[in-house]
Design a protein around this motif. Structure first.
Motif, PDB file in Angstrom:
ATOM      1  N   THR A 150      27.175  42.183  41.066  1.00  0.00           N
ATOM      2  CA  THR A 150      28.864  41.470  40.445  1.00  0.00           C
ATOM      3  C   THR A 150      28.934  40.289  41.390  1.00  0.00           C
ATOM      4  N   ARG A 181      31.852  38.979  41.967  1.00  0.00           N
ATOM      5  CA  ARG A 181      33.216  39.186  42.682  1.00  0.00           C
ATOM      6  C   ARG A 181      32.556  39.630  44.468  1.00  0.00           C
ATOM      7  N   ASP A 202      26.519  41.668  36.622  1.00  0.00           N
ATOM      8  CA  ASP A 202      27.084  42.931  36.235  1.00  0.00           C
ATOM      9  C   ASP A 202      28.839  42.340  35.878  1.00  0.00           C
ATOM     10  N   ASP A 203      29.519  43.301  35.000  1.00  0.00           N
ATOM     11  CA  ASP A 203      30.940  43.144  34.801  1.00  0.00           C
ATOM     12  C   ASP A 203      31.255  41.662  34.121  1.00  0.00           C
TER      13      ASP A 203
HETATM   14 CA    CA Z   1      30.034  46.797  38.090  1.00  0.00          CA
END
Ligand code: CA
Ligand code: C2E
Ligand code: CA
Ligand code: CA
Length: 278
Positions: free
Chosen positions: A151, A153, A178-179
Motif C-alpha cells: 500500500t 499509504r 494494493d487498495d
Molecule cells: Ca490492503
C-alpha cells in the motif's frame, strides 16, 4: 513435607499473578505476547485469471488465533501493529508460514503464485525483502512465484520505498499496488513507481452497476492502469455482474467471494488443483 508444600504455594501464586496480569494487558501488550508466542496463521484467497476462469494462485491473509481459540481478523490488529513497530515481526512470521505451507506446491508447479502483503514500514526499511529472499531461497522457490502487495499509504520515505520496489523487481517478484484509489494515488505518482500491477480496492468493485457517481471511477482506474501497462487485479468480486463487467474490460485477475473466501492451505490447494484439469 514443608518443602513441596512451599513450592506448591509458590507456583500457585505465580500462576495467579500471571492470570490476573494477563487479564489487564493492553491490546498492544497482548499483541506483543501474540508475536512472541507466534499465534498467527495464514489463509489463502484464490486469485482467478478472468480470461480462462482458472485459479492461478492466492493472496496470503493473516489471522490471529488467540489462546481462547477466537480467530481475529487482520483489520482489528494490523493497524495497531503498523503503528507500533510490531508489523515487521508479524510479516516475518507470515513469510515463514507461507513458505512452510506452500513451498512444496510452489516447487512442484511453477505456474502457481502466492501474494504476500507488505506494510509501508516493510517496504521502506527493505528488511522484509531481505527476509523473503532468504526464506524463498532456503525453500528452493522461484522469486517470480512470490508476488508482493504494497500500500502506498504511509510511505514516509518515498525514495527508500522506490529502492525496495526496484530491488524486488530485479529479484523477479511481481509487485502490485494494493487498495488502489483509496489513498492519494495519482497517475503521476504511479508513473514513478517500479511496480507491475495494480489492485482495485473492493470499495470500487462494489459500485459496479449500482452507483452512478463512483461507477465511472473504476473505469478510470482501469484506463489508467492500462496506459501504464500494469496488470490489473480486482478484489472483492461478489457477483457475476461484477465479474462480467471486469472481464469485458479485460481486467486480468479477480478475487472475491464469488469464487472463494480465504481458505486454509490444504483446502486452497484442493481448490487450485480442482481447477487445473478442467
Ligand atoms: Ca490492503
Ligand atoms: P486487503 O489486502 O485489501 O485484502 C482484502 C480483504 O478483502 C481481505 O480481508 C479479504 O478477506 C476481503 N475479501 C475478499 N473477498 C471479499 C469479497 O468478496 N467481499 C468482501 N466484502 N471482502 C472480501 P482480510 O483478510 O480481513 O484482510 C484485511 C486487510 O488486512 C487486508 O486488506 C490487508 O490490508 C491486511 N492484511 C491481511 N493480511 C496481511 C498481512 O499478512 N500483512 C499485512 N501487512 N497486512 C495484511
Ligand atoms: Ca492485499
Ligand atoms: Ca483492499
Amino acid at each position: 513435607w514443608m518443602l513441596p508444600l512451599g513450592l506448591f504455594i509458590g507456583l500457585f501464586i505465580v500462576a495467579l499473578v500471571t492470570f490476573l496480569s494477563h487479564k489487564r494487558l493492553s491490546p498492544l501488550a497482548e499483541l506483543g505476547v501474540a508475536v512472541r508466542r507466534k499465534e498467527f496463521l495464514v489463509h489463502y484467497q484464490p486469485t482467478i485469471d478472468l480470461r480462462t476462469g482458472r485459479c492461478v494462485g492466492a493472496e496470503a491473509l493473516v489471522r490471529w488465533r488467540r489462546p481462547d481459540g477466537a480467530l481475529v481478523r487482520p483489520d482489528l490488529f494490523i493497524p495497531l501493529a503498523e503503528d507500533s513497530g510490531l508489523i515487521q515481526p508479524i510479516t516475518d512470521q507470515v513469510v515463514d508460514i507461507v513458505l512452510r505451507e506452500m513451498g512444496a506446491a510452489l516447487r512442484a508447479d511453477q505456474a502457481l503464485h502466492i501474494a504476500i502483503n507488505l506494510a509501508a514500514d516493510d517496504v521502506c526499511s527493505g528488511r522484509a525483502l531481505a527476509v523473503i529472499t532468504r526464506t524463498v531461497g532456503r525453500h528452493g522457490v522461484n522469486a517470480s512465484q512470490i508476488w508482493l502487495e504494497v500500500t502506498e499509504r504511509g510511505f514516509v520515505d518515498a525514495d527508500a520505498a522506490r529502492a525496495t520496489l526496484a530491488r524486488s523487481r530485479e529479484l523477479g517478484h511481481t509487485t502490485a499496488i494494493d487498495d488502489f484509489g483509496t489513498g492519494y494515488s495519482s497517475l503521476q505518482y504511479l508513473q514513478g513507481l517500479p511496480v507491475d500491477a495494480l489492485k482495485i480496492d473492493k470499495s470500487f468493485v462494489a459500485t459496479i452497476g449500482i452507483d452512478a457517481v463512483s461507477g465511472p471511477v473504476i473505469a478510470h482506474i482501469i484506463d489508467m492502469a492500462r496506459s501504464l501497462q500494469l496488470s490489473i487485479v480486482a478484489e472483492g468480486v461478489e457477483t457475476q455482474a461484477q465479474a462480467d463487467y471486469l472481464r469485458a474490460r479485460e481486467v486480468d485477475f479477480a478475487q472475491g467471494w464469488l469464487y472463494s473466501k480465504a481458505l486454509p492451505a490444504d483446502e486452497f490447494l484442493r481448490f487450485y488443483r480442482s481447477m487445473q484439469g478442467s
